[in-house]
Motif scaffolding. Structure first.
Motif, PDB file in Angstrom:
ATOM      1  N   PRO A 197     -10.383   5.585  -2.396  1.00  0.00           N
ATOM      2  CA  PRO A 197      -8.976   5.226  -2.161  1.00  0.00           C
ATOM      3  C   PRO A 197      -8.172   6.362  -1.542  1.00  0.00           C
ATOM      4  N   GLY A 198      -7.113   5.960  -0.818  1.00  0.00           N
ATOM      5  CA  GLY A 198      -6.184   6.911  -0.222  1.00  0.00           C
ATOM      6  C   GLY A 198      -4.769   6.475  -0.516  1.00  0.00           C
ATOM      7  N   ASN A 199      -3.843   6.774   0.387  1.00  0.00           N
ATOM      8  CA  ASN A 199      -2.443   6.412   0.168  1.00  0.00           C
ATOM      9  C   ASN A 199      -1.845   5.749   1.399  1.00  0.00           C
ATOM     10  N   LEU A 200      -2.668   4.948   2.102  1.00  0.00           N
ATOM     11  CA  LEU A 200      -2.191   4.228   3.270  1.00  0.00           C
ATOM     12  C   LEU A 200      -1.752   2.829   2.859  1.00  0.00           C
ATOM     13  N   LEU A 201      -1.255   2.042   3.831  1.00  0.00           N
ATOM     14  CA  LEU A 201      -0.708   0.727   3.526  1.00  0.00           C
ATOM     15  C   LEU A 201      -1.718  -0.163   2.823  1.00  0.00           C
ATOM     16  N   LEU A 202      -2.943  -0.198   3.316  1.00  0.00           N
ATOM     17  CA  LEU A 202      -3.943  -1.069   2.703  1.00  0.00           C
ATOM     18  C   LEU A 202      -4.272  -0.612   1.283  1.00  0.00           C
TER      19      LEU A 202
END
Length: 392
Positions: A197-202
């Protein structure tokens, strides 16, 4: 009556046809489609705004097509998006999406949009024709929405191709295949993001919750596809249409070139003048409705011509003139009501940044071909150029 929108001349300039239809009646039946029933086309501004906000006009395609045999094989994630739903499902989905897709996120993207715009324009050699659609209007919004969603650069050409194929008018097999390719890709990307996981829109959509409520796997895929397609289709067409409109109105072009800080205020008039979405997405009446003096029976498809409504002289005097002093904030280019385009702030940011860059860097910009040689996309849903050759 015959369907005037099937005339090739309509694609080049639909507005005389819309004017004639609106003058006759702002809401009128069109010839029966494959389902055997007539649809109703709305061309008046007041009637369009009323239709877009009327809860008796449903967007739930699953209900409309229930029990009807179809040869179409659209992926469910494409066939049943948030756009094709009514409250309470639509309200729930939009609320969850809004938590992740904010104006703050758009503001944070502005430096990236500016950098991508400059990189694309760096490929333009002075004295050589430059296709503003292929070289800027298409790739910029694709790159931006892919960056927001976390689509890797290597995958973006495929995503762009599938999105274009989803609008391949008259080619249902191509559209259906593209819907599966896009949905399958987004399913895999969501799985990858769950593992890393990251912190982008998806990523924010994956974790979006409202109390105990969250997005199901099918809803996640559907929203990702919708944001990907809608997130760049509107901006691509809006940018091409805006540049062409300015090139055809030299006084207004010169005004913005000399005063680029006026560009943000000019966007609404540019969007009104030549709407990127020509006809709003599918609606049908759940009961008999009287609209603009026309009785529309229950179960009838209603097509709201946003481009026609934005040229209604009853709302916008001298509508065929581009007037940057006009207050056009009430335009319907992004729709109206609960289904108004959620990506409107992003589209306007992209337009503002790219118009400023083009006019400042290339003050002598002009068309490289006569306007009658420009080719428009062969679809009634969106209005956009297939190419826009320009010179400096």
């Amino acid at each position: 009556m015959t369907d005037p929108t099937k005339d090739p001349r309509f694609l080049r300039d639909p507005y005389p046809t819309y004017t004639a239809m609106r003058s006759s009646c702002p809401v009128q039946p069109m010839p029966p489609g494959s389902g055997g029933r007539p649809s109703y086309l709305v061309t008046g501004y007041a009637e369009a705004r009323e239709a877009l906000g009327d809860a008796r006009l449903s967007k739930d395609t699953a209900v409309f097509f229930a029990g009807k045999e179809s040869r179409r094989r659209l992926h469910p994630a494409v066939a049943h998006t948030m756009l094709a739903s009514d409250p309470p499902r639509h309200t729930r989905l939009r609320k969850l999406v809004t938590k992740a897709f904010t104006t703050g996120a758009v503001a944070q993207m502005r430096p990236f949009i500016t950098r991508v715009t400059d990189d694309l324009l760096d490929q333009w050699s002075a004295g050589e024709p430059f296709d503003l659609v292929a070289g800027l209007a298409v790739p910029l919004p694709v790159i931006v929405i892919c960056e927001l969603l976390g689509v890797p650069p290597a995958d973006r050409p495929d995503v762009q191709r599938w999105s274009a194929e989803l609008f391949a008018a008259g080619e249902p097999g191509v559209i259906d295949a593209a819907s599966h390719a896009m949905a399958d890709y987004m399913t895999g990307l969501i799985a990858d993001k769950r593992r890393d996981p990251g912190n982008l829109l998806l990523d924010r959509l994956i974790s979006a919750r409202d109390g105990d409520d969250h997005l199901s796997e099918e809803e996640l895929v559907s929203l990702a596809v919708l944001l990907l397609v809608a997130g760049h289709e509107t901006a691509t067409n809006a940018l091409g249409n805006a540049v062409l409109a300015l090139l055809q109105h030299p006084a207004e072009l010169n005004r913005l070139r000399e005063n680029p800080d006026e560009i943000p205020a000019a966007l609404d008039e540019l969007l009104r003048f030549d709407s990127a979405v020509s006809t709003a997405t599918f609606r049908f009446t759940t009961e008999a409705v009287t609209l603009g003096g026309t009785d529309v029976p229950a179960g009838a498809p209603v097509l709201v011509a946003l481009g026609a409504a934005n040229r209604d002289p009853a709302r916008f005097p001298v509508p065929d003139q581009l007037d940057l002093d006009r207050d056009a904030t009430a335009h319907l280019a992004f729709g109206h009501g609960i289904h108004r385009c959620i990506g409107a702030p992003l589209a306007k940011a992209e337009m503002e940044i790219t118009l400023r860059a083009v006019l400042v860097r290339f003050p002598g910009i002009r068309l490289a071909v006569p306007t009658d040689r420009l080719d428009w996309r062969h679809t009634r849903l969106v209005r956009g150029l297939t190419s826009l050759p320009v010179l400096v």
